[in-house]
Structure formats: structure tokens, C-alpha cells
Design an enzyme around this catalytic site. Sequence first.
Site, short mmCIF file in Angstrom:
data_model
loop_
_atom_site.label_atom_id
_atom_site.label_comp_id
_atom_site.label_asym_id
_atom_site.label_seq_id
_atom_site.Cartn_x
_atom_site.Cartn_y
_atom_site.Cartn_z
N PHE A 150 0.88 -1.20 0.00
CA PHE A 150 0.00 0.15 -0.07
C PHE A 150 0.86 1.21 0.04
O PHE A 150 1.85 1.30 1.00
CB PHE A 150 -0.95 0.19 1.18
CG PHE A 150 -1.73 -1.16 1.27
CD1 PHE A 150 -3.09 -1.16 0.60
CD2 PHE A 150 -1.56 -2.40 1.79
CE1 PHE A 150 -4.03 -2.23 0.61
CE2 PHE A 150 -2.49 -3.30 1.59
CZ PHE A 150 -3.76 -3.27 1.35
N ALA A 179 3.19 6.32 5.07
CA ALA A 179 2.25 6.18 6.23
C ALA A 179 2.51 7.30 7.25
O ALA A 179 1.71 7.94 8.02
CB ALA A 179 2.58 4.81 7.06
N VAL A 200 2.23 -1.77 4.47
CA VAL A 200 1.97 -0.34 4.44
C VAL A 200 3.14 0.37 4.42
O VAL A 200 4.27 0.07 5.10
CB VAL A 200 1.31 0.17 5.40
CG1 VAL A 200 1.10 1.68 5.48
CG2 VAL A 200 -0.19 -0.33 5.49
N CYS A 201 3.68 1.31 3.45
CA CYS A 201 4.85 2.00 3.21
C CYS A 201 5.08 2.90 4.42
O CYS A 201 4.01 3.76 4.79
CB CYS A 201 4.90 2.79 1.90
SG CYS A 201 6.40 3.81 1.80
N VAL A 202 6.15 2.68 5.11
CA VAL A 202 6.35 3.47 6.35
C VAL A 202 6.47 5.14 5.76
O VAL A 202 5.88 5.87 6.66
CB VAL A 202 7.86 3.17 6.99
CG1 VAL A 202 8.80 3.11 6.34
CG2 VAL A 202 7.97 3.97 8.45
#
Lengths: 137, 130
Positions: free
Chosen positions: B39, B82, B77-79
Site C-alpha cells: 500500500f 504512512a 503499508v509503506c512507512v
Amino acid sequence: MSAGPRKKLMYLNRRAPGGTIYAVEGLEVVLIGAAFDQDVCMAFVGDGVYQLKAGQDTSDSGVKNFSPAYRALGDYDVNRLYVERESLEERGLGVDDLMPLTWEDEDDDWAEKPSIHVVDRAELARLIDAQDVVFNF
Amino acid sequence: MKIGLLVNEGPYQHQAADTAFQFAQAAIEKGHEVFRVFFYHDGVNNGTRLATPPQDDRHIQRRWTALAEAHGVDLVVCVAAAQRRGICDPDEAKRNGKDADNIAPGFRISGLGQLVEAAIECDRLVTFGD
């Protein structure tokens, strides 16, 4: 980092540098992806060609100007940036309007070479077709 | 076939999350392996457990969580994306001095390397977004 054969990865940039976050977050993938030692190129089509425009100034918008980061691409061994000729012409741009991005060729006594290659639409289609993976941003 | 998915748009705002979910489900039913769903951009908003959609509509986050629980699909989820958008797990919340986390069960936060790895490891990387 990956053991298998190198894959051909293209990062296809379709959007203007401002207005949405796609361009800057797309560039972040390119910079991280460079660590994986794959056969990498970038392409710029449509409003994506504006990402490479020289003299970008975002100070009035309050948004960070990330365009200097493109100058680092050569140091990451990302040295094939294909820019679609028709997209430039449709926007009244030429290669002289773009940042003079270069890379140093270690196999040629570190000669400084241009990273930007202007290609026509048909040639770009062939390049896209030759990839294993195309990231769209 | 080993398939990686990239979801680039937020839930409800855009069809990408719905189509990606349906694609993942259909691929698994056909016997393919969904190696990872990554994501990115506003797609990270798929991973908050705090969404409360109307009860007579689909619950996009819970649907992803159920997919992860049923089939072991890796939801990442991409840090960096995010952090910009306020999606965090307990570790990220602590590191950044936040008073709460909101990551949904079945999702994990990690780096962009996970996306590039999926592109290299999978037979196909399929992008959902504009």
C-alpha cells in the site's frame, strides 16, 4: 540484494512534479530500489516531463522543492532517463529546458555522460514492452 | 503464478482498493499465490482500523484483514507514506512520540524495499490506481 537474475525495471513518470504527491513518492521508490542492483531505467511522458524541468522554484507554494534529488540519480546508477519527444513538443519544451543530468561511467575513465535520452513515442513503446516490471507514478 | 499487488489510492475515495481486493480474491481462488499487497501513496489509508463506514456498505479494511487471516497474504503499508498520513503501529507511535496507533490487524508497516522486492520476486506486479 536479490539472488536471482537481474530484472528490467522501468519507473514510468506520468505526472507533473507539483499538484499531487505521485512524482516525489515515485522518486523515493527509485532511490530505494537502486539498492537492489537491477537493470533500471526511468521514463517521462505527458506532464511527467515537467519533473525534469530546470529552475523549478516552489518557494511560493510552501511545498518542498525535491527536483535537486534528480541530480543524485547518477550516483545511484540510475543513468537512463528516457523523455518522450512528443510530450516535450506538446508542451513547448526542448531538452535545453531540462536539468543537465549526468552520470560518471566507471568503464570509460569516469567520463561524464548525459543521463537524459529524448526518444520518440514509438521507441518509448518498444522500451516499455522490453521491461519485466513497469512502475507507474 | 506468483503475484504482487500495488495499491496506490485510498479506500472509498477511489475504486483501486475494491478492484485490488477483488483481483486478489479471484487470483487466490484460481490457485495463484498473492505474495504481497503493498500500500503506497494514499493507499496506506487502507490500513487504519479506525475507519467506520456505513453499516450497509463494505468494510474495506476488515475485508483486507480477513484476506490476510484466511490466506496469509502479506499486507505491507509503506512507512514513509504512512508517516506523512498518520498511519502508525505501536512501534512507530512510540518512536515518533504519538499518543496512539491505528494499524489494523493483518497489516504491517515496512519500507519501500518491500515493494521493489515484490516486483523482483513475483511473476507479475499489478498496480491499482490512476
